[in-house]
Scaffold this motif. Sequence first.
Motif, short mmCIF file in Angstrom:
data_model
loop_
_atom_site.label_atom_id
_atom_site.label_comp_id
_atom_site.label_asym_id
_atom_site.label_seq_id
_atom_site.Cartn_x
_atom_site.Cartn_y
_atom_site.Cartn_z
N SER A 69 85.30 33.45 62.77
CA SER A 69 84.09 33.08 63.41
C SER A 69 83.08 32.82 62.31
CB SER A 69 83.57 34.30 64.12
OG SER A 69 83.22 35.45 63.29
N ALA A 70 81.97 32.09 62.92
CA ALA A 70 81.08 31.77 62.08
C ALA A 70 80.42 32.92 61.55
CB ALA A 70 79.84 31.11 62.79
N ALA A 71 80.34 34.07 62.35
CA ALA A 71 79.60 35.39 61.46
C ALA A 71 80.48 35.86 60.42
CB ALA A 71 79.54 36.36 62.79
N THR A 72 81.83 35.94 60.74
CA THR A 72 82.80 36.57 59.67
C THR A 72 82.93 35.54 58.34
OG1 THR A 72 84.37 37.34 61.29
CG2 THR A 72 85.18 37.04 59.08
N LEU A 73 82.65 34.33 58.66
CA LEU A 73 82.46 33.43 57.33
C LEU A 73 81.10 33.46 56.57
CD1 LEU A 73 84.35 30.11 58.56
CD2 LEU A 73 85.31 31.86 57.25
N ALA A 74 80.18 33.60 57.48
CA ALA A 74 78.77 33.77 56.83
C ALA A 74 79.02 35.07 55.94
CB ALA A 74 77.47 33.83 57.78
N LYS B 202 90.74 19.68 65.83
CA LYS B 202 90.52 19.17 64.45
C LYS B 202 89.42 19.30 63.76
CE LYS B 202 93.03 15.60 63.55
NZ LYS B 202 93.57 13.97 63.79
N ALA B 203 88.24 18.93 64.87
CA ALA B 203 86.84 19.02 64.54
C ALA B 203 86.52 20.44 64.31
CB ALA B 203 85.89 18.18 65.84
N LEU B 204 87.00 21.15 65.38
CA LEU B 204 86.46 22.64 64.82
C LEU B 204 86.93 23.17 63.58
CD1 LEU B 204 85.50 25.65 65.83
CD2 LEU B 204 88.15 26.01 66.45
N TYR B 205 88.14 22.81 63.13
CA TYR B 205 88.63 23.41 61.83
C TYR B 205 88.15 22.42 60.53
CZ TYR B 205 91.14 27.12 63.83
OH TYR B 205 91.54 28.20 64.40
N GLN B 206 87.75 21.35 60.71
CA GLN B 206 87.31 20.54 59.60
C GLN B 206 85.90 21.15 59.57
OE1 GLN B 206 87.82 16.65 59.04
NE2 GLN B 206 86.14 16.25 57.49
N GLY B 207 85.07 21.30 60.48
CA GLY B 207 83.73 21.95 60.30
C GLY B 207 83.85 23.29 59.62
N LYS B 208 84.77 23.88 59.91
CA LYS B 208 84.78 25.50 59.20
C LYS B 208 85.22 25.19 57.71
CE LYS B 208 85.85 28.21 63.32
NZ LYS B 208 84.61 29.14 63.04
N ARG B 209 86.12 24.14 57.52
CA ARG B 209 86.69 23.96 56.25
C ARG B 209 85.41 23.31 55.36
NH1 ARG B 209 89.03 18.43 54.05
NH2 ARG B 209 86.88 18.08 54.68
N ASP B 210 84.52 22.41 55.95
CA ASP B 210 83.33 21.82 55.34
C ASP B 210 82.32 23.01 54.82
OD1 ASP B 210 84.79 19.46 55.48
OD2 ASP B 210 83.45 18.58 56.98
N ILE B 211 82.16 23.85 55.88
CA ILE B 211 81.14 24.82 55.62
C ILE B 211 81.69 25.79 54.44
CG2 ILE B 211 80.19 27.44 56.55
CD1 ILE B 211 80.13 25.62 59.22
N PHE B 212 82.88 26.12 54.70
CA PHE B 212 83.37 26.90 53.65
C PHE B 212 83.55 26.38 52.10
CE2 PHE B 212 86.84 29.53 51.41
CZ PHE B 212 86.60 30.69 52.06
N ARG B 213 83.82 25.06 52.05
CA ARG B 213 83.78 24.36 50.79
C ARG B 213 82.46 24.09 50.29
NH1 ARG B 213 88.50 21.90 49.06
NH2 ARG B 213 87.16 20.41 48.03
N THR C 155 89.35 42.90 47.45
CA THR C 155 89.24 43.57 48.72
C THR C 155 88.45 44.78 48.74
OG1 THR C 155 91.45 42.51 49.28
CG2 THR C 155 90.73 44.52 50.54
N ARG C 156 88.75 45.59 47.59
CA ARG C 156 88.28 47.02 47.46
C ARG C 156 86.76 46.98 47.01
NH1 ARG C 156 92.79 47.76 44.22
NH2 ARG C 156 91.52 47.63 42.42
N GLU C 157 86.47 46.11 45.99
CA GLU C 157 85.08 46.08 45.65
C GLU C 157 84.05 45.23 46.31
OE1 GLU C 157 85.13 45.90 41.39
OE2 GLU C 157 86.83 47.33 41.21
N HIS C 158 84.62 44.28 46.85
CA HIS C 158 83.61 43.30 47.42
C HIS C 158 83.83 42.80 48.68
CE1 HIS C 158 82.28 42.31 43.16
NE2 HIS C 158 83.47 42.36 42.95
N GLY C 159 84.79 43.65 49.56
CA GLY C 159 85.05 43.45 50.96
C GLY C 159 85.51 42.06 51.45
N VAL C 160 86.26 41.58 50.85
CA VAL C 160 86.81 40.07 51.10
C VAL C 160 88.05 40.36 50.63
CG1 VAL C 160 86.88 37.43 51.24
CG2 VAL C 160 84.70 38.74 51.01
N ALA C 161 89.25 40.19 51.79
CA ALA C 161 90.54 40.00 51.54
C ALA C 161 91.12 38.62 51.33
CB ALA C 161 91.36 40.83 52.49
N ALA C 162 92.12 38.30 50.42
CA ALA C 162 92.61 37.07 50.40
C ALA C 162 94.16 37.22 49.97
CB ALA C 162 91.87 36.03 49.35
N ILE C 163 94.78 36.18 49.78
CA ILE C 163 96.22 36.32 49.39
C ILE C 163 96.63 35.78 48.01
CG2 ILE C 163 98.40 35.38 50.06
CD1 ILE C 163 97.79 37.55 51.84
#
Length: 385
Positions: free
Chosen positions: A371-376, A291-302, A341-349
């Motif tokens: 990973s932290a590197a992928t998210l950054a 839970k702490a791992l993913y809350q941390g990733k969520r908070d960084i993302f947001r 995805t094509r122009e900015h190199g990030v895929a979403a749904i």
Amino acid sequence: MPSYPRPLTSRLPQVGTTIFSVMSALAAEHGALNLSQGFPDFDAPAELLALLDQYARGGHNQYAPMTGVPVLREAIAAKVSALYGASYDVDAEITVTAGATQAIFTAVAALVHPGDEVIVFTPVYDSYAPSVELQGGKVVYAHLTLPDYRPDWDEVARLITPRTRLIILNSPHNPTGTVWTAEDMARLEALVKNTDIVLLSDEVYEHMVFDGARHESVLRYPGLAERAFVVSSFGKTYHITGWKVAYCLAPRELMAEFRKAHQFIVFTVHAPSQYALADFMKRPGWYEQLKALYQGKRDIFRQALAGSRFELMPCQGTYFQCVKYGAISDEGDRAFVERLTREHGVAAIPVSAFYPDGEDHGVIRFCFAKSAATLAQALERLIKL
């Protein structure tokens, strides 16, 4: 190769390749960071991998029992008792499955007859409706209302008919990240009381609930649990989606029907994985760490996207973040994620993929189980839009 001698009549005429496969393929084609499909890009715990090797080399390579190895079912029973105060019989009420999707399909196959109605909530995970339709059932759609994607219980009450056989619920919810409340569970309990309606509760993100909130599992509510299949996943919990190991809990009468179907759909599940998981579940503190791992990733993302032109939507659980992109583009969501995805190199749904009619609210979903590197790298690209 010669063509099939007569035209086929598809049992799923509206179904094509899933959006997850489409976007992952597009990400691979363009070398994009894949924040579309819901899987971690980091490895499982080393201790768990060592246990898998230990049991594979230790001779546990033949068929496991159809219901799952006893030590794993015992560990599951101990877990749900400790977390939710729920008591399940190890022999009669717990079955290990080849992933959560198989568990969901099996529960539907065991229960739904032609003409039965099954209520699901849109936006809806993509396996639910085809599972119902393959049994000849009718899917009835209730709507999670924007902007918070809350269930409308008055609408659900109107949708219930004498033909309603099953209600499928999903909390924490994929794709929206909504978490149902104790009030939601009380409203649901009142609706199904004194009916023959069965519940199928998809709780694969049970350990990813943020900001101090509690996961309101069906297992906490005897009036719901007594009529429910409850499904959870080791893949989401231990970063091993590729192992495809999950489980289903149900009262013995329901589980007896589930197992009749299960034995012919998959029969049994990879044995060394089950022994390894049973051992690893003894490790204390894992669920809190997760839970702490993913809350941390969520908070960084947001926090990073808060300074962008994306509009953040609530994320109370799961490892998904939905955003609106109207300040960036007026494209449809499918066109936008393909260009992203094509122009900015990030895929979403595109969240329209989770609506039966492709309803488009200009919302897309990112997976932050990376990973932290992928998210950054992904955030650096997204905040420039």
